[in-house]
Enzyme design. Structure first.
Site, short mmCIF file in Angstrom:
data_model
loop_
_atom_site.label_atom_id
_atom_site.label_comp_id
_atom_site.label_asym_id
_atom_site.label_seq_id
_atom_site.Cartn_x
_atom_site.Cartn_y
_atom_site.Cartn_z
N ARG A 1 -7.25 2.88 14.28
CA ARG A 1 -8.33 1.04 13.74
C ARG A 1 -8.50 0.63 15.04
NH1 ARG A 1 -11.25 -0.71 10.18
NH2 ARG A 1 -11.26 0.72 8.01
N GLU B 1 0.77 -1.21 0.00
CA GLU B 1 -0.22 0.32 -0.20
C GLU B 1 0.89 1.64 -0.17
OE1 GLU B 1 -2.96 0.31 2.85
OE2 GLU B 1 -3.52 1.83 2.66
N GLU C 1 -10.70 -7.59 4.60
CA GLU C 1 -10.06 -7.68 6.00
C GLU C 1 -10.65 -8.59 7.47
OE1 GLU C 1 -9.58 -3.73 5.91
OE2 GLU C 1 -7.62 -4.32 6.42
#
Ligand SMILES: Cc1cc2nc3c(=O)[nH]c(=O)nc-3n(C[C@H](O)[C@H](O)[C@H](O)COP(=O)(O)OP(=O)(O)OC[C@H]3O[C@@H](n4cnc5c(N)ncnc54)[C@H](O)[C@@H]3O)c2cc1C
Ligand code: FES
Ligand code: FES
Length: 1368
Positions: free
Chosen positions: A916, A838, A1304
């Site tokens: 997160r 990423e 995910e």
């Protein structure tokens, strides 16, 4: 080399030596020129354009390079086929053989081979990078077996092939159709019932006997699948009956005489292949410095990774005298060059034919060989190679020693001497061979009546892994005055010293004694002192390894007692519960089952379509960055990396590099035309370190040369001088030194935690810490980029293996000081990403762009696996400190939590990962008072980054740890605590979001019913009562995963759709296909929108010049976002076509498109989508962070061996709510793949860094930097029963076509396996009276399991509170 040597060599070579090397590749004859001795078969194949065979690791550990090699065996008059790792095979080692690669068995033009077809249809290929390797392993099995293989054989055969995407289940199912089966397992249903494609299995894509559950063309139907498949018929003729196009063994090679070879390679390498022993000995005397080589599985590693240089290589594979396999009166004679699979065959034969008492050693050898590497390695690795390497962890050497084997040694003069195996190993990789001697053969003696031999091995991973500790033990009894006494005994360990070690004091102690429980106790005490491991011994895990030595002996004692009892010699046998110490692990075949509802929408949405590239992937036709033909004059790059964790660069000396062969240039920070300051969110990194390095593996520069190998060699010659500075090498050190990334402190509050704790309403309060281990992405395709300039550097283009082409564009523009409009990045597909590509791919491409820009030539960079693992970051390790208050019923009232993640030396995405984790830190539990604080630690490690789940799993794992702790404190089962605290519809989360459409309880209840939890608990308890040394455990764990990027601006997506006049549709969007089936789902959406078949839609590569400013393909939300953007574009075009279509109601789509064209209607549209109604404000700590949540729950049952820490998952049952799935087959694939990857994280994959706890590793270095030391799950780690169900009747109102994101969310469910392991350990500890709570870090490796199962053995070496070391 003096003239005397030349003269001798001439004599040795004589007349008959050949310099002509011939091979056949896929039926085509190829003459290998002299001078290629430095090449591997893989390099050669890829150079001639056969790029289907992949380079995944270069060390025989992943199987991506598997090819089939066939040779003609004259004495048998038949061709033999075997799978090998092309990355380790020297090119000339396959001279005279036929090599078949994935391209040779089928392709999209000629047709697919059934193995390929089956794999494609069964959804066995996701990113496709591992796929050719699997295809070739299976193909070879079929061709090399006279009969159809069994299902067990198939699974066993795939142990040397790794896949990171699929979770293996679909691969096994795809190949199972070729297995010999028990017909009674199948119904009699034939093609009649599979006509019209109605019973094509929605999961496997093959005709399937799913009975009543059929794929319906109506809008909704229920599908359950997982029953066995019908087998494919098989012909015995050399396995070549599947298609009439099967390549046969080339007649020329059958007729041609094998010649001795004398060839050369780059750098003055000489390669000899003698055929007779005399020639070997003559060459040996000419070249005392020569290296013998057989399978090259050791020599290849030495040259590649340990930089050993051998100028003269003598390949002794074809020397008849070294290949003998004789069954003699005194034992078996085994030539030194005999391959391990040949050894297995002969051992099987003799154990079947000879009296049982004679073959105890043979059986032990056979059992040990089962766990020796993968099939590809065993097919080439030799007995002699293993012995002469004298590795301290050799699996066979302890057995040779214990069995009393004798080694025959021959010298250059032809004199033979014999030495006992136990006297042969002199020190670390040092053996009793003089400079003029080689190993000729081994004599393995038959065992005598009442003589028993046993093997032991414990590794991180059962299959294809080197031992942590292994052993060979032998005992011989004689009867003396009516009593059985120990007449002779051998106990030899590997993995405890620099050499395979005999426990001599213990042997002496035992001889002459009676074999009883008293002796066992005393023997363990002697053994404990006999085998000493220094506290800082390389490899670490001292307490565990010592425990294993005693555990093995304990097992041996029980086994021998049992055997003697079975023979009637001992009256007393082993107590029934103790038998669990000696039961062999035997793995039945795995069984998968999937169930879901099909909700079809239009022509394609909702159907279980196969991955659109699957046919290309199974045939090797799918191109990845490294496969793309390079432009003329392409150069190759290698990174110049820091070797220090934290240091000042004093000087860089490149003088030696400049004279290195093929060197073209070295570029350092001063050569960067634009900015050297880079970074994802903040620019806190340097592309090339200028003054200070802050981790091992930091990029200091880039070296460019004519080949990849030359670039690496030149970069090794650059000398950097450093001055070391203090380094921070763990989260705890960072906290202690307040080493945090700036502005990363975060806090979320709900209720009043302090009040709650102070008020006394909590009956109990527990405090503790949870360490969460990191994880390597281990995508099969390493980072790679090809960069070239256009118009003398005015524009730059690149192909990159990345999840974020836009980020590559930004980085390259920044470092080259170009506007974004002049930089283009394209990505066709990537061989797995999982978050690892990423952001951390950007600096790799940017580095190559600097070289390309200066040289005005294309530059390709492909990271070696070890470099990739070392420098590109991993899943963050975390430390959680919790204080939790609850009632005596188990209702949680307050949670005070601190979270720290190990970011490494730059911020990258670490703050978002921490955020997160904080969002997910209550998992699914409604807690009135919560305070969660977090901070990002700065450490001197390579920057950690995104990885599937993005911090969510870490937060949830910490949560499940305190849940489990509450359960232990209250003597309840954790599932009860979980249920009691579940969120409900309308709950307000600790960050202010309202929970809507919450299906948590539905998911949970369905799972509970599906796994029959109470019955499972009962049966596990029953098992545990009956087995002292094996314990089973179960657990059910829920998850709730928020869908959206937490950075609001990233929740946008663009797409471009063109309709052509032939009715086909071209779609381009900003998302990257990395195996997750994104393009397939997008094509389904476009096809359904236009009401055309899926085959009419093509999704092209991702390119920054087609769709600009795209967010990385991450956060699971891409089919939601890009699907909606594509739909938007399709709807625009449809609206324009509508007037024409309504006038031509009977016309096909193509006819309407053509008519529109004639009417000058624009058939192209840009679509755009933003996720609505989201936004989170960290200043107030409240907002709507997520668009919606994906829910799931998993049940797992495991079994552990408490003496060794070995474990396997017996059952995994998963239920997930995915709304109305866009493509249930792809979604099931994501669930299975994520779950198995999750098992890796929680139980197998341990990163070992050079830190305070791992002093035997150089500071800041990564020890586990390849598949040899870092073990991801293999096919044999999948649950024996693996069930996946999608919740039915739950449309999601918040995403396209009522679907839900999947990538995910399932990952965390694998924690059910961790808690099941813990449950099993609890049962083991209870046997010893330990009922207290204890920590169990992930990964729960054999070390952690064994050491947590406290017993009289572990107590010798560690306190009951012992906590194995973990790099966090
Ligand atoms: C992926 C992988 C997995 C592995 N797994 C295991 C495992 O599970 N257990 C284990 O024990 N090992 C394992 N190994 C190590 C290795 O495969 C074995 O040691 C193997 O048997 C070596 O055989 P070879 O023929 O490939 O040796 P080569 O590499 O060809 O040679 C090894 C050494 O032996 C010498 N040699 C060979 N023949 C003779 C001879 N006749 N006389 C004198 N010297 C000789 C060579 O000169 C060289 O020094 C693994 C290796 C790899 C790459
Ligand atoms: S590339 Fe050969 S085994 Fe990995
Ligand atoms: S499909 Fe196996 S690694 Fe991606």
């Amino acid at each position: 080399m003096g003239s005397l040597t030349a003269e001798k060599e001439k004599l040795a070579l004589g007349e008959e030596w050949s310099e002509e090397a011939i091979i056949y590749v896929n039926g085509v004859r190829r003459v290998l020129p002299d001078g290629l001795a430095h090449l591997t078969l893989l390099q050669y194949l890829r150079e001639i354009g056969l790029t289907g065979t992949k380079l995944g690791c270069g060390e025989g550990g992943c199987g991506a390079c598997t090819v089939m090699v066939s040779s003609y065996e004259r004495h048998m008059k038949k061709s033999m086929h075997f799978a090998i790792n092309a990355c380790l095979a020297p090119l000339y080692s396959v001279e005279g053989m036929h090599i078949i690669t994935v391209e040779g068995i089928g392709n999209c033009q000629r047709g697919l081979h059934p193995v390929q077809e089956s794999l494609a249809q069964a959804h066995g290929s996701q990113c496709g990078f591992c796929t050719p390797g699997f295809v070739m392993s299976m193909y070879t099995l079929l061709r090399s077996n006279k009969q159809q293989p069994s299902e067990e054989q198939i699974e066993e055969n795939l142990a040397g092939n790794l896949c990171r995407c699929t979770g293996y289940r679909p691969i096994v199912d795809a190949f199972r159709v070729f297995a010999k089966t028990d017909d009674s397992l199948y119904t009699n249903s034939t093609s009649a019932s599979t006509s019209k494609g109605e019973t094509i299995c929605p999961s496997t894509g093959k005709p399937c006997l799913c009975g009543k559950d059929k794929v319906s063309s109506s809008t909704s139907s229920v599908v359950a699948c997982g029953k066995k498949h019908q087998s494919v018929s098989f012909s015995e003729i050399d396995g070549n009956a599947y298609t009439d196009k099967e390549l046969i063994f080339p007649p020329e090679l059958r007729l041609r005489n094998i010649m001795p070879l004398s060839l050369h390679g780059f750098g003055g390498i000489k390669w000899y292949r003698p055929l007779r022993l005399q020639h070997v000995l003559d060459l040996w005397s000419c070249y005392p410095e020569a290296k013998l080589v057989v399978g090259n599985t050791e020599v290849g590693i030495e040259t590649k990774f340990k930089k050993a240089q051998y100028k003269v290589l003598i390949s002794v594979t074809h020397v008849a005298e070294l290949n003998v396999l004789n069954v003699k009166d005194e034992g078996m004679e085994i030539g030194a060059s005999v391959r391990l699979t040949q050894l297995q065959e002969i051992l099987r034969k003799v154990t079947a034919e000879r009296p049982c008492h004679e073959t105890s050693s043979c059986t032990a050898m056979l059992e040990q060989l089962k766990w020796f590497a993968g099939k590809q390695i065993r097919n080439v690795a030799s007995v002699g190679g293993n012995i002469c390497t004298a590795s301290p962890i050799s699996d066979l050497n302890p057995l040779w020693m214990a069995s009393g084997a004798k080694f025959q040694i021959v010298n250059c003069k032809g004199n033979i001497r014999t030495v006992l195996a136990k006297d042969f190993f002199l020190g670390y990789r040092k053996v009793d061979l003089q400079h003029d001697e080689i190993l000729l053969s081994i004599l393995l003696p038959w065992t005598r009546p009442f003589e028993f031999v046993k093997e032991f091995k414990q590794a991180h991973r059962r299959e294809d892994d080197i031992a942590l500790v292994n052993a060979g033990m032998r005992i011989w009894f004689r009867k003396d005055e009516g009593s059985w006494m120990i007449s002779d005994i051998s106990i030899v360990y590997g993995g405890v010293a620099a050499v395979s070690l005999t426990a001599s004091k213990t042997e002496t102690f035992l001889i002459g004694n009676k074999w009883d429980m008293k002796l066992l106790e005393d023997a363990l005490s002697v053994l404990k002192e006999d085998i000493c491991l220094a506290h800082d011994a390389p490899g670490g895990m001292i307490e565990f390894r010592k425990s294993l030595t005693l555990s093995f002996f304990y097992k041996f004692f029980m086994w021998v007692t049992h055997e003697m009892n079975q023979k009637g010699a001992f009256k007393e046998g082993v107590h029934a519960t103790q038998l669990s110490a000696i039961q062999r692990y035997a793995r039945p075949t795995s069984d998968g089952n999937q169930s879901y509802e099909l909700v079809r929408h239009g022509t394609a949405v909702g159907l279980p379509m196969a991955h659109l590239s699957s046919k290309l992937q199974v045939t090797g036709g799918a191109e990845y960055t490294d496969d793309t033909p390079t432009p003329p004059h392409t150069l190759h790059a290698a990174l110049l990396l820091s070797k220090r964790a934290h240091a000042r660069i004093l000087s860089i000396d490149d003088s030696f590099a400049k004279s290195s062969p093929g060197f073209v240039g070295l570029f350092l920070s001063r050569d960067i035309p634009g900015s050297n300051k880079i970074g994802t969110i903040v620019h806190d990194e340097e592309l090339f370190a200028s003054e200070i390095v802050t981790c091992v593996g930091q990029v200091v520069g880039i070296v460019v040369a004519d080949t990849h190998e030359n670039a690496k060699a030149a970069s090794d010659k650059v000398n950097i001088e450093y001055k070391d500075l203090p380094a921070i090498l763990s989260i705890r050190e960072a906290i202690k030194s307040c080493s945090f990334h700036p502005n990363t402190e975060r806090c979320l509050v709900k209720g009043d935690v302090k009040w709650c704790f102070d008020s006394g309403i909590c009956d109990r309060i527990a405090e503790g810490e949870v360490q969460v281990g990191g994880q390597e992405h281990f995508y099969l395709e390493p980072h790679s980029s090809l960069v070239w300039t256009v118009d003398s550097g005015n524009e730059v283009h690149m192909l990159s293996s990345t999840q974020a082409p836009y980020a590559h564009q930004i980085f390259v523009a920044l470092v080259l000081d170009l506007p974004l409009s002049k930089v283009v990045c394209k990505t066709k597909r990537i061989g797995g990403g999982f978050g690892g590509k990423e952001t951390r791919s950007c600096f790799v491409a940017a580095a190559a762009s600097v070289a390309s820009y200066h040289l005005r030539r294309p530059v390709k960079i492909v990271l070696d696996r070890d470099v990739d693992m070392m420098i590109t970051g991993q899943r963050h390790s975390f430390l959680g400190k919790y204080k939790v208050g609850y009632t005596n019923d188990g209702k949680i009232l307050a949670l005070d939590l601190e979270l720290y993640n190990n970011a490494g030396n730059s911020l990258d995405l670490s703050l978002s990962v921490l955020e997160r984790a904080m969002f997910h830190s209550e998992n699914v539990y409604d807690i009135p008072h919560i305070k969660v604080r977090g901070q990002v630690c700065y450490t001197n490690f390579p920057s950690n980054t995104a990885f599937r789940g993005f911090g969510g799993p870490q937060g949830m794992l910490i949560a499940e740890n305190w849940i489990q702790r509450i359960a232990v404190d209250l003597h309840k089962i954790p599932e009860e605590i979980r249920e009691l605290n579940f969120h409900n519809e309308g709950s307000v989360l600790h960050y202010g979001q309202l929970l809507q459409n919450c299906t948590l309880r539905q998911v949970w209840d369905e799972l509970k019913a599906s796994c029959d939890f109470l019955k499972a608990r009962e049966s596990v308890s029953h098992f545990n009562l009956q087995n002292r040394w094996k314990k089973r455990g179960i657990a059910m764990v829920p998850t709730k995963f928020g869908i959206s990027f937490t950075a609001k601006h990233m929740n946008q997506a663009g797409a471009l759709v063109h309709v052509y006049t032939d009715g086909t549709v071209l779609v381009t969007h900003g998302g990257v296909e990395m195996g997750q089936g994104l393009h397939t789902k997008i094509a389904q959406i476009a096809a359904s929108s236009f009401n055309i078949p899926l085959s009419s839609v093509f999704v092209s590569e991702t390119s920054t010049d087609k769709v600009p400013n795209s967010s990385p393909t991450a956060a699971s939300a891409n089919s939601d976002m890009y699907g909606a953007a594509v739909l938007d574009a399709c709807e625009q075009i449809k609206a324009r076509m509508q007037p024409i279509a309504s006038r031509n109601k009977e016309s096909s789509f193509a006819e309407v498109a053509r008519a529109c064209y004639m009417e000058r209607i624009d058939l192209s549209a840009h679509g755009f989508y933003i996720t609505p109604d989201i936004g989170f404000d960290w200043k107030v700590g409240k907002g709507t962070a997520f668009n919606y949540y994906t829910y799931g729950a998993a049940f797992a049952e495991v079994e552990i061996d408490t003496l060794t820490g070995d474990f396997h998952t017996r059952v995994a049952d998963i239920v997930m709510d995915l709304g109305h799935s866009l493509n249930p087959a792809i979604d099931i694939g994501q669930i299975e793949g994520a779950f198995i990857q999750g098992i890796g994280w929680i139980a197998l994959e341990e990163l070992k860094w050079g830190d305070a706890d791992h002093k035997w590793i150089r500071p800041g270095n990564l020890y586990t930097c390849g598949p040899g030391t870092y073990k991801i799950p293999s096919v044999n780690d999948i649950p024996l029963k693996f069930k996946v169900s999608l919740l039915k009747g739950v449309p999601n109102p918040r995403a396209i076509h009522s679907s839900k994101a999947v990538g995910e969310p399932p990952f965390f469910l694998a924690s059910a396996v961790l808690f099941a392991i813990k449950d099993a350990i609890i049962a083991a500890r209870a046997e010893e009276g330990h009922f207290d709570w204890f920590p169990l870090d992930n990964p729960a490796t054999p070390e952690r399991i064994r050491m947590a199962c406290i017993d009289s053995i572990t107590k010798h070496f560690a306190s009951p509170n012992y906590h194995p070391k973990l790099s966090v």
